[in-house]
Write a protein that holds these residues in place. Structure first.
Motif, mmCIF file in Angstrom:
data_model
loop_
_atom_site.group_PDB
_atom_site.id
_atom_site.type_symbol
_atom_site.label_atom_id
_atom_site.label_comp_id
_atom_site.label_asym_id
_atom_site.label_seq_id
_atom_site.Cartn_x
_atom_site.Cartn_y
_atom_site.Cartn_z
ATOM 1 N N GLY B 138 0.837 -1.188 0.000
ATOM 2 C CA GLY B 138 0.000 0.000 0.000
ATOM 3 C C GLY B 138 0.871 1.237 0.000
ATOM 4 N N ILE B 139 0.254 2.345 -0.302
ATOM 5 C CA ILE B 139 1.027 3.570 -0.508
ATOM 6 C C ILE B 139 0.439 4.755 0.249
ATOM 7 C CG2 ILE B 139 1.537 5.307 -2.277
ATOM 8 C CD1 ILE B 139 2.133 2.982 -4.146
ATOM 9 N N ILE B 140 1.314 5.483 0.895
ATOM 10 C CA ILE B 140 0.923 6.747 1.515
ATOM 11 C C ILE B 140 1.612 7.860 0.744
ATOM 12 C CG2 ILE B 140 1.098 8.192 3.582
ATOM 13 C CD1 ILE B 140 1.024 5.588 5.228
ATOM 14 N N LEU B 141 0.832 8.790 0.268
ATOM 15 C CA LEU B 141 1.383 9.867 -0.530
ATOM 16 C C LEU B 141 1.317 11.166 0.262
ATOM 17 C CD1 LEU B 141 1.982 9.880 -3.846
ATOM 18 C CD2 LEU B 141 0.238 11.630 -3.684
ATOM 19 N N ILE B 142 2.455 11.785 0.459
ATOM 20 C CA ILE B 142 2.465 13.047 1.194
ATOM 21 C C ILE B 142 2.444 14.180 0.199
ATOM 22 C CG2 ILE B 142 3.560 14.387 3.004
ATOM 23 C CD1 ILE B 142 5.094 12.013 3.863
ATOM 24 N N GLY B 143 1.287 14.774 0.003
ATOM 25 C CA GLY B 143 1.217 15.897 -0.911
ATOM 26 C C GLY B 143 0.320 15.610 -2.099
ATOM 27 N N GLN B 144 -0.839 16.185 -2.058
ATOM 28 C CA GLN B 144 -1.827 15.949 -3.102
ATOM 29 C C GLN B 144 -1.530 16.795 -4.332
ATOM 30 O OE1 GLN B 144 -5.557 17.265 -1.594
ATOM 31 N NE2 GLN B 144 -6.757 15.883 -2.865
ATOM 32 N N TRP B 145 -0.973 17.965 -4.110
ATOM 33 C CA TRP B 145 -0.707 18.913 -5.181
ATOM 34 C C TRP B 145 -1.913 19.065 -6.090
ATOM 35 C CZ3 TRP B 145 3.250 21.713 -3.904
ATOM 36 C CH2 TRP B 145 4.204 21.140 -3.066
ATOM 37 N N ARG B 146 -1.669 19.155 -7.376
ATOM 38 C CA ARG B 146 -2.810 19.379 -8.263
ATOM 39 C C ARG B 146 -3.071 18.138 -9.097
ATOM 40 N NH1 ARG B 146 -1.541 23.875 -11.770
ATOM 41 N NH2 ARG B 146 0.665 23.538 -11.373
ATOM 42 N N HIS B 147 -2.917 16.985 -8.493
ATOM 43 C CA HIS B 147 -2.954 15.777 -9.299
ATOM 44 C C HIS B 147 -4.113 14.873 -8.943
ATOM 45 C CE1 HIS B 147 0.737 17.040 -11.079
ATOM 46 N NE2 HIS B 147 1.194 17.306 -9.879
#
Lengths: 348, 348
Positions: B138-147
């Motif tokens: 599984g993945i944790i992404l820090i930073g949604q930005w504009r994506h």
DNA sequence: CTGAAAGCGCTAACAC
DNA sequence: GTGTTAGCGCTTTCAG
């Protein structure tokens, strides 16, 4: 004999795509799929492209675990940040975190994955676990602390390990670190040049890095005919409350000083805060020099004079040294140049 | 057929110890060793202890790669910090780094390993690679930005992913984030309560998190009969030079403001620095409120009023949400409470 | 150029 | 209680 489809909560989702599936869909054998995806020249271009597109469209990626097992290879490096078991301290010092960022950059550049662990500093031999279990092919340890012997033991049993810290006598492992003696000297000479004569030293001299900075501090004082008085050395932790505690201790000892050399920027910044609460002006009443040159050192007020540790370079050196070690090459310890960055906190 | 002993530089050292070696030395079969080291009740206590001690004395650990392959399990989580491809920015924002530290703590607590990667923010689908290749579950992404769209695509193909950010319309993935509208409101109301009327907003409103903070800001103004003037919104990056640039832009526009709400502490601190260079006093001439409450916010001068994001809690929530997702449970997006921390930078 | 088959290090039926 | 053996997903020799 059959392998369970789903072992526990931590198992992968059900029907995960694998090479056999791609092979079936492409009407070839798994051998051909393997060759195609590994760009072997043995496979027909047309076949290869067909397989590549099929794989891409299905988001198939070769299972790295199985591939590593078969190939006896691994491109993962372990990065370990020890924690103090007493305080169960969170990972928060900006310097360590920046180093982590720098290592992430350096390892990514070299195509290595970074596995981050935290281990109890009192049980540093546990640091080798990810190596012993084949998860990583080498270890970078951020923070030597006072565990020279345990690190020597790891090196003695041939765990590829590189440590951010200082070189000590009878050292079997490789360290990369700043030139702490020079750093301590630079800071202190700068303060002396600014006319300061009563310079306190904030930092826990039981830590090798700090001890060397103290050595540089003492050398600089001696060179100007000033004897380093023991009561001017105040031991304090690298925790955020360190500055407050050190300033309290300074007051308790009734120290009359006109400058402070703090062994980390965090310490310097929190000390400045505590000094101001006591009505002291920085730098007029007390000049302060920090260590590390973290990002914020330039922006705090007053901007902090500090000894820069080259964090980006450090990341690359640590990685390069470890890779050399893994390839069986000698990897001597290195000292990186430090540099004094003059800002307002020590202005004359 | 024989597997190469050493493939390339990244191969493990030669004769690595394995279960068969332990079995031979203990005079038992590998099955017994496996059972013993996994504490199966099937194996005789005396045998088990003998094997355990042998393994320990030789620093043998079960090869996790092979074990995972056989067991179809994996206890590694991927943590991804996107980088801006334009600036190839290093990982340096204290907030992101703290989040990394918090995740390291939370994952360690749960017995998971953390694999850290950086990916180009413009190619966010690459974020799923470690999942597709079975490296992580599984993945944790820090930073949604504009994506948003790319993240939706990942979720649509069932990549277990949790993102630190805000909930958006038609969102298929799970986000955990602070309550940005409330945060923006808290900050702005505080400034208004302090008698400020001309409040500039520093931050790139194209980022969803910042847009919501702006929304809160506008709401607070409106509630007090103040219209948010567009020229008071100054877009700037989260890079360290952001503050300087924003203040320049403010001057260029000839803005006459008595307060600034900056969308990160880094931005606030660097802005204060730039303002002071222009001879402005904080908070007398301009009050400043930041966002995040990074470690140093309390210690900078003036200590920074800011909206606290609960970083430690965030780490635990992100991990818990991801684990739920992996177990097939629904994992709704969550907003964490934010809190205004009043310090001197906005004192009346 | 492609396929069949062995085996990387480990675990778990199944036999004894 | 313990050993034998098949096979996790992959790569590569060897045969065609």
């Amino acid at each position: 004999m059959s392998v369970p489809r789903k072992k526990d909560a931590a198992a992968g989702p059900p029907g995960r795509l694998q090479m056999a599936d791609i092979a079936r869909l492409a009407g070839v054998s798994t051998a051909t799929v393997s060759r195609a995806l590994n760009r072997s020249p043995l496979v027909n271009d047309e076949t290869r492209i067909r397989i590549e597109e099929l794989a891409r469209s299905l988001n198939y990626s070769i299972n790295v675990g199985a591939q590593n097992l078969r190939l006896q290879q691994n491109r993962t490096i372990g990065v370990i940040v020890p924690y103090d078991s007493a305080t169960r301290q969170h990972l928060s010092d900006p310097f360590f975190l920046s180093m982590l960022g720098s290592l992430a950059d350096a390892l990514t550049d070299q195509g290595f994955d970074m596995l981050v662990s935290r281990v109890d500093a009192e049980q540093l031999d546990a640091a080798a676990k990810p190596f012993d279990s084949g998860r990583v092919i080498g270890i970078i340890l951020i923070g030597q602390w006072r565990h020279h012997d345990q690190l020597n033991q790891l090196a003695a049993r041939n765990v590829p390990i590189v440590v951010w810290g200082v070189q000590l006598p009878r050292q079997l492992y490789c360290t990369i670190g700043g030139d702490n003696v020079a750093g301590g000297r630079l800071a202190t000479e700068h303060l002396i040049a600014g006319g300061r004569r009563h310079i306190a030293f904030f930092g826990d001299v039981r830590l090798p890095e700090v001890a060397q900075r103290y050595e540089g501090y003492a050398m600089a004082l001696a060179q100007h005919g000033l004897a380093p008085a023991p009561e001017f050395q105040i031991s304090t932790s690298f925790l955020p409350q360190g500055g407050t505690e050190a300033v309290q201790e300074m007051t308790r000892r009734g120290l009359d000083c006109d400058a402070i050399f703090a062994c980390s920027d965090l310490l310097a910044i929190t000390s400045i805060h505590a000094l101001r609460e006591r009505g002291l002006r920085i730098p007029q009443d007390i000049a302060v020099v920090g260590y590390d040159d973290i990002e914020l050192a330039a922006y705090c007020d007053p901007p902090l004079t500090t000894v820069r540790q080259p964090i980006q370079a450090a990341g690359h050196r640590l990685v390069a040294a470890l890779l050399a070690l893994i390839e069986g090459q000698p990897s001597p310890s290195q000292q990186l140049d430090t540099e004094l960055v003059c800002r307002a906190s020590s202005a004359v």
